[in-house]
Scaffold this active site. Sequence first.
Site, PDB file in Angstrom:
ATOM      1  N   HIS A 105     -28.927 -35.726 -20.037  1.00 54.12           N
ATOM      2  CA  HIS A 105     -29.275 -35.992 -18.639  1.00 54.12           C
ATOM      3  C   HIS A 105     -28.390 -37.064 -18.003  1.00 54.12           C
ATOM      4  O   HIS A 105     -28.224 -37.091 -16.794  1.00 54.12           O
ATOM      5  CB  HIS A 105     -30.769 -36.312 -18.518  1.00 54.12           C
ATOM      6  CG  HIS A 105     -31.587 -35.068 -18.590  1.00 54.12           C
ATOM      7  ND1 HIS A 105     -32.172 -34.638 -19.757  1.00 54.12           N
ATOM      8  CD2 HIS A 105     -31.836 -34.114 -17.662  1.00 54.12           C
ATOM      9  CE1 HIS A 105     -32.775 -33.483 -19.531  1.00 54.12           C
ATOM     10  NE2 HIS A 105     -32.583 -33.150 -18.269  1.00 54.12           N
ATOM     11  N   GLU A 160     -36.565 -21.729 -20.778  1.00 56.06           N
ATOM     12  CA  GLU A 160     -35.666 -22.644 -21.487  1.00 56.06           C
ATOM     13  C   GLU A 160     -36.086 -22.840 -22.942  1.00 56.06           C
ATOM     14  O   GLU A 160     -35.561 -23.694 -23.644  1.00 56.06           O
ATOM     15  CB  GLU A 160     -35.529 -23.972 -20.750  1.00 56.06           C
ATOM     16  CG  GLU A 160     -36.824 -24.615 -20.312  1.00 56.06           C
ATOM     17  CD  GLU A 160     -36.609 -25.885 -19.499  1.00 56.06           C
ATOM     18  OE1 GLU A 160     -35.481 -26.371 -19.371  1.00 56.06           O
ATOM     19  OE2 GLU A 160     -37.612 -26.408 -18.993  1.00 56.06           O
ATOM     20  N   ASP A 183     -31.487 -26.391 -22.121  1.00 56.39           N
ATOM     21  CA  ASP A 183     -32.482 -26.425 -23.189  1.00 56.39           C
ATOM     22  C   ASP A 183     -32.515 -25.118 -23.968  1.00 56.39           C
ATOM     23  O   ASP A 183     -32.730 -25.129 -25.171  1.00 56.39           O
ATOM     24  CB  ASP A 183     -33.874 -26.722 -22.603  1.00 56.39           C
ATOM     25  CG  ASP A 183     -34.056 -28.204 -22.371  1.00 56.39           C
ATOM     26  OD1 ASP A 183     -33.724 -28.981 -23.290  1.00 56.39           O
ATOM     27  OD2 ASP A 183     -34.494 -28.591 -21.289  1.00 56.39           O
ATOM     28  N   CYS A 240     -30.281 -22.386 -13.679  1.00 58.33           N
ATOM     29  CA  CYS A 240     -30.089 -23.731 -13.124  1.00 58.33           C
ATOM     30  C   CYS A 240     -29.556 -24.709 -14.173  1.00 58.33           C
ATOM     31  O   CYS A 240     -29.450 -25.901 -13.905  1.00 58.33           O
ATOM     32  CB  CYS A 240     -31.377 -24.255 -12.503  1.00 58.33           C
ATOM     33  SG  CYS A 240     -32.720 -24.398 -13.692  1.00 58.33           S
TER      34      CYS A 240
HETATM   35  C1  PEP Z   1     -32.098 -26.906 -18.422  1.00 58.88           C
HETATM   36  O1  PEP Z   1     -32.696 -27.195 -19.457  1.00 58.88           O
HETATM   37  O2  PEP Z   1     -31.128 -26.099 -18.379  1.00 58.88           O
HETATM   38  C2  PEP Z   1     -32.494 -27.507 -17.137  1.00 58.88           C
HETATM   39  C3  PEP Z   1     -31.961 -27.118 -16.012  1.00 58.88           C
HETATM   40  O3  PEP Z   1     -33.395 -28.531 -17.194  1.00 58.88           O
HETATM   41  P1  PEP Z   1     -32.976 -30.012 -17.655  1.00 58.88           P
HETATM   42  O4  PEP Z   1     -31.478 -30.034 -17.792  1.00 58.88           O
HETATM   43  O5  PEP Z   1     -33.449 -30.950 -16.618  1.00 58.88           O
HETATM   44  O6  PEP Z   1     -33.684 -30.142 -18.949  1.00 58.88           O
HETATM   45 MG    MG Z   2     -34.560 -28.258 -19.322  1.00 56.69          MG
END
Ligand code: PEP
Ligand code: MG
Length: 595
Positions: free
Chosen positions: A200, A442, A466, A513
Site C-alpha cells: 500500500h 480478491e 490481493d 481495480c
Molecule cells: C487489490 O487487492 O487489488 C485492491 C485493489 O485492493 P487493495 O490494493 O487496497 O488491497
Molecule cells: Mg485488496
Amino acid sequence: MAKKNTREEIVLKGIAAAPGIAAGQAFLMDQPDFIVPERSILDEEVPVEIARFEEAVSHTKSEILTIRDKISKEAGTKDAQIFDAHLLVLEDCMLIDEVIKRIKTWKFSAEHTFSLVLKRYIEIFQNIQDEYIKERSSDVSDIGRRVLKHLMGESRVHDFDSFTDDIVIVAHDISPSDAVSMYNKKILGFLTDIGGQTAHTAIIAKSLGVPAVLGLKDATLHISNGDYIIIDGRKGFVILHPSEETKHLYLKEKDKLAEVEGSFSNIKDAPGETIDGRRVSLLANFEIHGELPAVKRQGAEGIGLYRTEFFYMNRLDLPSEEEQYQAYRKIAEEMNPHPVIIRTLDLGGDKFLSSIQLPKEMTPFLGSRAIRLCLEEQEIFRTQLRAILRASSHGNVGMMYPMIAGPGELRAANAVLADVKKRLRDKGVPFNENMPVGVMIEVPGAAMTADLLAQEVNFFSIGTNDLIQYTLAVDRANEKMAQFYEPGHPAVLRLIRRTVNAAHDAGIKVSVCGEMAGDLTLAIVLLGLGVDSFSMSPTTIPRIKRAVRSLKFSDVEELARQALKLSTGHEVVDFMVTEIKKIVPDFYMYDAQNK
Ligand code: PEP
Ligand code: MG
C-alpha cells in the site's frame, strides 16, 4: 546545503513502485520509532525536565481516556478495554519513578531518558516466555510513542513543512499511514529498504504523484542525510552521488517525461475505445482527498475504487458518521454524473490505525482483515454504511465490500446493510434504495464462487493485488518474494477469466481495480479477457487509454486466448510484448520497462 560530490557514483536496484524521476537531497527517516536526540542538561534544568515528563504523562492519560470513552460509546466497553491496559502502563510507578530517577542521575533531557528506559522495559517484556506478557510489550511501546509525542511534539519527528529544500525520503520502511501524511509536503519521492510493488505504500506514492523505489534491501546503509540522489521510479534505480554526466542525462529524461505527459492532453476527453469499437471505462483509484483535481484532469470517467481506510488514518479518533457523509457526498457531487464506488473499510494486513487497536496476528494478511473486521466491529461498520447510504442520494454512488471469500460473508455483510437501511428508512433519512452493491474479487474463494456471488450483487471489481497474493501464496509487500509475484500466472488469468464469464453470464459488469489494470501489457490481457472497466492511479489513465485506442478488440481477444495457453507469468508477458509490438510498433514508446 548541497554537498560537493567527491564520491563515486553508486547505482542501487530496487522495485519500481511509482513512476517518474526525482533528484534531490536525501532525508533519512528513522522508522518506526521516534528520533530521540541525546541532549544533556544542567543540574538546574533537572526539575524542569521532570515537570515536562510528568505533564506529558498526564496529557497522554487524558488523551487515552478520551479515546476510551469514545470507543466505548461507539463500539462497546469490550473494545475499549485495550485502553485500560494502556492506562495501567502509565500508572506503573516503577516506570515513572525510574524515569524521574534517571533524569536526576543521567542528566539527559526527559525525552532521551524516557526513550532509554522505555527500550529497556520493552526488551524485558519481550524476553519473558509467557505469551501474554510478551504481547504487553506492544502496549508499552505504543504508550511510549504517545508520551514521546507529547514531549517532543509530533512535528519534531515528521515535520516535512520545516524543510527549506525539497527532499527525497529514505527509510527502512514507510507505513501506508506515514506515506499519506506526506501529501502536499516538500517531498520529491521516496525509497525504502523493504516493500513490494503492490504494497500500500507503493500505491500511496502513486496517489501522491511522486516516484518511489521500494525493496532496495540496504539503501539506508549506503545513503546519508544530505546526499544528492536520483531516483528513477520507472526502472527501479537509485543513483547515489551521480556524476555530472549522469545528472545531466536524467534531467534531460525528466524533461522528456514532462513532454510526454503534456502530449496526452489531446486524448483527455476521448473515450476508452478500441479501433473496432469495444468501449471500456477508465476510472480512477482514489486514496487521498486532495487528489480530486488530478482525477478530473486525467479524464477519469469516475472513481472505480475509493480506498476509504486512508480517511481513518493519522488521527487518534474514528471519523464520525457526519464527517464521512460530508466527505463522500462532496466526492459524489464533484464527480456526478460519473460513478463513485466506495469500498467499505479494508483494515488489517499492512494497514493499521491509531484509533483501533488490533491484536497482533502471526499472519495479518490472513487474519482479521477488511470485511471480517467490519463484521466483528459492527458499530464502526454501521457508522460507515450510514454515511455511504446518506451520500448515495447526492450522486452516482456505488459501494463494495473488500475481501469477500464467498457467499456466506456477502450475506452477512448484506444483512447488516439491510438493517442499516431499515433504520434510516424508519427515521425518514433519504438514501438511494437502489444503490449498486458489489464485491471485490480478491480471494480465490470468491473467484471460484463467482457464479454464486453474481446472483446476489450488482457488479464485481477484481482486486488483483490481493488475488495474486492469495492465489500464489506470495506476500505482496515482501520484496524478497517479488520474483514469485506473477500477475500473468496461468492460475491468476484463469481465475480472472472465470470471474468475467460468471459476471457476464449473470448480466453484471466486471472491473479490475488492482495495479494490473494500470500496467500497459497486462491491461491488454485483461481487455482481451472481457473486462468492462479499468480503475487505476489517475496519472496512468492517459497511457492506458492511448493503448486501448491503438488496438483492435478482435486482435486483443485472440492474444488473450493464446496467453491463456502459456505456462508461466513471464511467458505471458514476453508473448504479449512481442505480439503487441508486431501490431503497434511504437506501443511502448512511453514506457521505460518494455522498450
Ligand atoms: C487489490 O487487492 O487489488 C485492491 C485493489 O485492493 P487493495 O490494493 O487496497 O488491497
Ligand atoms: Mg485488496
